[in-house]
Motif scaffolding. Sequence first.
Motif, mmCIF file in Angstrom:
data_model
loop_
_atom_site.group_PDB
_atom_site.id
_atom_site.type_symbol
_atom_site.label_atom_id
_atom_site.label_comp_id
_atom_site.label_asym_id
_atom_site.label_seq_id
_atom_site.Cartn_x
_atom_site.Cartn_y
_atom_site.Cartn_z
ATOM 1 N N ILE A 113 13.044 -17.229 12.043
ATOM 2 C CA ILE A 113 11.885 -16.763 11.284
ATOM 3 C C ILE A 113 10.679 -17.579 11.753
ATOM 4 O O ILE A 113 10.639 -18.802 11.617
ATOM 5 N N GLN A 114 9.688 -16.912 12.296
ATOM 6 C CA GLN A 114 8.570 -17.600 12.924
ATOM 7 C C GLN A 114 7.371 -17.770 11.978
ATOM 8 O O GLN A 114 6.565 -18.690 12.139
ATOM 9 N N ASN A 115 7.253 -16.891 11.002
ATOM 10 C CA ASN A 115 6.098 -16.978 10.103
ATOM 11 C C ASN A 115 6.377 -16.114 8.882
ATOM 12 O O ASN A 115 7.320 -15.313 8.869
ATOM 13 N N ALA A 116 5.537 -16.245 7.830
ATOM 14 C CA ALA A 116 5.635 -15.438 6.624
ATOM 15 C C ALA A 116 4.244 -15.199 6.076
ATOM 16 O O ALA A 116 3.323 -16.005 6.297
ATOM 17 N N GLN A 117 4.053 -14.071 5.357
ATOM 18 C CA GLN A 117 2.743 -13.742 4.810
ATOM 19 C C GLN A 117 2.889 -12.785 3.642
ATOM 20 O O GLN A 117 3.867 -12.053 3.551
ATOM 21 N N LEU A 118 1.928 -12.832 2.718
ATOM 22 C CA LEU A 118 1.822 -11.853 1.647
ATOM 23 C C LEU A 118 0.778 -10.834 2.044
ATOM 24 O O LEU A 118 -0.383 -11.190 2.335
ATOM 25 N N VAL A 119 1.142 -9.582 2.081
ATOM 26 C CA VAL A 119 0.262 -8.531 2.570
ATOM 27 C C VAL A 119 -0.093 -7.605 1.411
ATOM 28 O O VAL A 119 0.785 -7.183 0.640
ATOM 29 N N GLN A 120 -1.395 -7.320 1.278
ATOM 30 C CA GLN A 120 -1.836 -6.406 0.226
ATOM 31 C C GLN A 120 -1.353 -4.995 0.524
ATOM 32 O O GLN A 120 -1.550 -4.481 1.617
ATOM 33 N N VAL A 121 -0.747 -4.379 -0.493
ATOM 34 C CA VAL A 121 -0.257 -3.017 -0.316
ATOM 35 C C VAL A 121 -0.884 -2.065 -1.336
ATOM 36 O O VAL A 121 -0.611 -0.863 -1.293
ATOM 37 N N GLY A 122 -1.715 -2.584 -2.269
ATOM 38 C CA GLY A 122 -2.365 -1.700 -3.235
ATOM 39 C C GLY A 122 -2.909 -2.473 -4.414
ATOM 40 O O GLY A 122 -2.590 -3.651 -4.623
ATOM 41 N N ASP A 123 -3.797 -1.822 -5.181
ATOM 42 C CA ASP A 123 -4.388 -2.405 -6.378
ATOM 43 C C ASP A 123 -3.833 -1.706 -7.610
ATOM 44 O O ASP A 123 -3.401 -0.538 -7.559
ATOM 45 N N HIS A 124 -3.887 -2.438 -8.747
ATOM 46 C CA HIS A 124 -3.380 -1.910 -10.011
ATOM 47 C C HIS A 124 -4.537 -1.793 -11.003
ATOM 48 O O HIS A 124 -5.197 -2.780 -11.301
ATOM 49 N N SER A 125 -4.773 -0.599 -11.433
ATOM 50 C CA SER A 125 -5.807 -0.373 -12.446
ATOM 51 C C SER A 125 -5.317 0.703 -13.401
ATOM 52 O O SER A 125 -5.721 1.863 -13.321
ATOM 53 N N PRO A 126 -4.390 0.374 -14.310
ATOM 54 C CA PRO A 126 -3.792 1.379 -15.185
ATOM 55 C C PRO A 126 -4.741 1.830 -16.277
ATOM 56 O O PRO A 126 -5.720 1.162 -16.597
ATOM 57 N N THR A 127 -4.400 2.949 -16.839
ATOM 58 C CA THR A 127 -5.127 3.437 -18.001
ATOM 59 C C THR A 127 -4.729 2.607 -19.202
ATOM 60 O O THR A 127 -3.572 2.188 -19.323
#
Length: 294
Positions: free
Chosen positions: A228-242
């Motif tokens: 394992i050479q590296n790790a990252q948190l990647v944005q996949v979407g926003d949350h804006s519920p009703t």
Amino acid sequence: MPFNGAGMFVRLRNWVEDATAGIKIRADYHDIEDDNFATGISQCIAKDGQSTVTNNIPMNSKRIVALSDPVDPQDSATKAYADTKLPLTGDSTITGNLTVTGTLGVTGTMGAAGYKTRTGLPGPSGTSFFNFNYTGGVLNAWVDNTNLGALATQAFANTAASNAAAPKVNRSGDTITGGLTVNGELVAVQNYLRFQFSGSSGYIQWQGGSSYNVGGNTLWHTGNLNPIQNAQLVQVGDHSPTIGTAVSEPHSGSVLTGVSGFGTGPLSGAVSGGRWRQLQLLTPGGWYAVSFVG
């Protein structure tokens, strides 16, 4: 010529006829006749073995009697000697032990019912005999009175009756109903291990190296993630519920970060927004997202 070609000796002179004809006894006539006798005797077989036979001797269906048993390979065989040999046509009984130093081939019927013993073969408890019992077309074997069972021929092993009585795995494909223990390596001829049939979810396919396919999806394991050479948190979407709706996971394996809430009142502290992120790992094969289990 003393013999006429039919085995009859031919004389050259007749002394009575000579006397009747007035021919006197002459020394040269006697020499000629004696030479004729000598030539004839020389063509006979000497009983002390001095002479050599120069042609085949027709026996006219008569016997040569009182012969000795053969010693050299080209000696004549007597009836007593021939009677001790097994005829090539079969239909004979061996009364003693049969020692076979090469391959024993059987093209016809093998023996009659009964036990046959072969000494000199050590049994499991140190004794030395090997028994055969041939009954009903089946050759059974015992060592030291321990039944080894029927000695099946290839034809017998291939028959349906044989498979029903003592099932065997068919080389062309079969089903094993019990457990299969393999003490060595189980080597597959093709590149997949099949549980049902190829193309269904019931198989594991080797794709080369440390890559495997399970039902059309790549099977990942520690070998795929090494190193394992590296790790990252990647944005996949926003949350804006009703307002008033439950928080759901829109992306498999993602986590909610950056959560924000309402202000004051009954809805104070309720989630009003956030950001979904996935954990990704970098390997020699590229970036791969970490999914969930269950």
